[in-house]
Design an enzyme around this catalytic site. Structure first.
Site, PDB file in Angstrom:
ATOM      1  N   SER A 132       0.847  -1.188   0.000  1.00  0.00           N
ATOM      2  CA  SER A 132       0.000   0.000   0.000  1.00  0.00           C
ATOM      3  C   SER A 132       0.891   1.249   0.000  1.00  0.00           C
ATOM      4  O   SER A 132       1.715   1.421  -0.889  1.00  0.00           O
ATOM      5  CB  SER A 132      -0.942  -0.039   1.205  1.00  0.00           C
ATOM      6  OG  SER A 132      -1.978   0.920   1.064  1.00  0.00           O
ATOM      7  N   LYS A 188     -22.121  16.788   6.774  1.00  0.00           N
ATOM      8  CA  LYS A 188     -21.159  16.985   7.846  1.00  0.00           C
ATOM      9  C   LYS A 188     -21.004  15.763   8.732  1.00  0.00           C
ATOM     10  O   LYS A 188     -19.926  15.508   9.276  1.00  0.00           O
ATOM     11  CB  LYS A 188     -21.557  18.199   8.687  1.00  0.00           C
ATOM     12  CG  LYS A 188     -20.479  18.675   9.649  1.00  0.00           C
ATOM     13  CD  LYS A 188     -19.255  19.170   8.897  1.00  0.00           C
ATOM     14  CE  LYS A 188     -18.173  19.674   9.845  1.00  0.00           C
ATOM     15  NZ  LYS A 188     -16.970  20.083   9.110  1.00  0.00           N
TER      16      LYS A 188
END
Length: 272
Positions: free
Chosen positions: A93, A145
């Site tokens: 990764s 949000k």
């Protein structure tokens, strides 16, 4: 003194920089652009014949991986110094992102490389809270949000938004690897699926250039008289014991333990 005597050829020099651990934001320690920048600057300033990166990282923050990789490449181009990456247990990764910044990648026969993908993990505790009679109260200005709030049920809209973001990050990762390794990569549809390869398998896929260890490979390339100078980060004394200055001791211990657990979990994904 030998290097300063006219007409006397000095021995080749290799600066070795160790990049160890999970990649995370600077506030949490471990491997970050801020923590590694001084080491890379010092290593390149010595004007060696080559830079050797000792990499052992399961990945982590995509931004920090990108920043570290970009710094390595920028310094290498500015100083015109070749960079070799030597993979130890794992360069997966973000760890592989950093390795791809090198001009050549070498691996041990048992090294794990790849995992070219992006992951987002979390938890959901809304059922537990309901059973305990706990009411979650959240007020936001902006409908997105509170996306993926672990204390309320997942919504299809939130999942679609997250998958879109992960896709954008994945595309950036793929572009980085194709840009750096495009000519060597195998035509394998699994290459960018998060799959991993071991040793020679990684070489066959074009993720590494060969099997080799740091000292013998550098001697092979630069001669038996090559000299090595090592650069590695030293953790402050208190963080080694899970403590941090300016915080309550119990909080410092908890943060240290949590960071250790998270890093071990990152390595455990690759059987390490």
């Amino acid at each position: 003194m030998k290097r300063w005597i006219p007409f006397v050829k000095s021995s080749p020099r290799v600066a070795v920089v160790r990049l160890q651990g999970a990649i995370s934001v600077p506030a949490r320690g471990n491997l970050s652009d801020r923590s590694i920048a001084p080491l890379l600057d010092k290593a390149f300033k010595t004007k060696p014949d080559a830079i050797a990166l000792e990499i052992n990282s399961p990945g982590g923050s995509p931004v920090q991986s990108s920043l570290i990789g970009a710094r390595i490449r920028r310094l290498a181009d500015e100083k015109n110094i070749p960079v070799h990456a030597f993979v130890e247990d794992v360069a997966a990764s973000g760890g592989y992102w950093i390795a791809s910044a090198a001009d050549k990648i070498w691996a041990d026969p048992s090294s794990i490389l790849g995992s070219i993908g992006v992951i987002s993990s979390g938890f959901g505790a809304h059922v537990f809270m309901q059973k305990q009679g706990i009411e979650r109260r959240v007020h936001t200005a902006g409908k997105s949000k509170s996306m993926l709030d672990p204390f309320r049920p997942e919504t299809e809209e939130d999942v679609e938004r997250l998958e879109r973001l992960l896709g954008q990050l994945h595309d950036t990762f793929i572009t980085q690897i194709k840009t750096r390794r495009g000519d060597t990569l195998a035509a394998n549809p699994d290459l960018f699926t998060g799959e991993i390869w071991v040793g020679q398998g990684a070489v066959d896929q074009g993720l590494a250039d060969g099997i080799g260890h740091l000292v013998p490979k550098m001697k092979e390339l630069y001669g038996d008289k090559v000299q090595f100078k090592r650069f590695s980060a030293k953790k402050p004394l208190l963080p080694r014991f899970g403590l941090s200055m300016g915080h309550d001791m119990a909080q410092g211990v908890a943060q240290g333990v949590l960071a250790e657990v998270e890093e071990r979990a990152d390595y455990a994904r690759f059987g390490l």
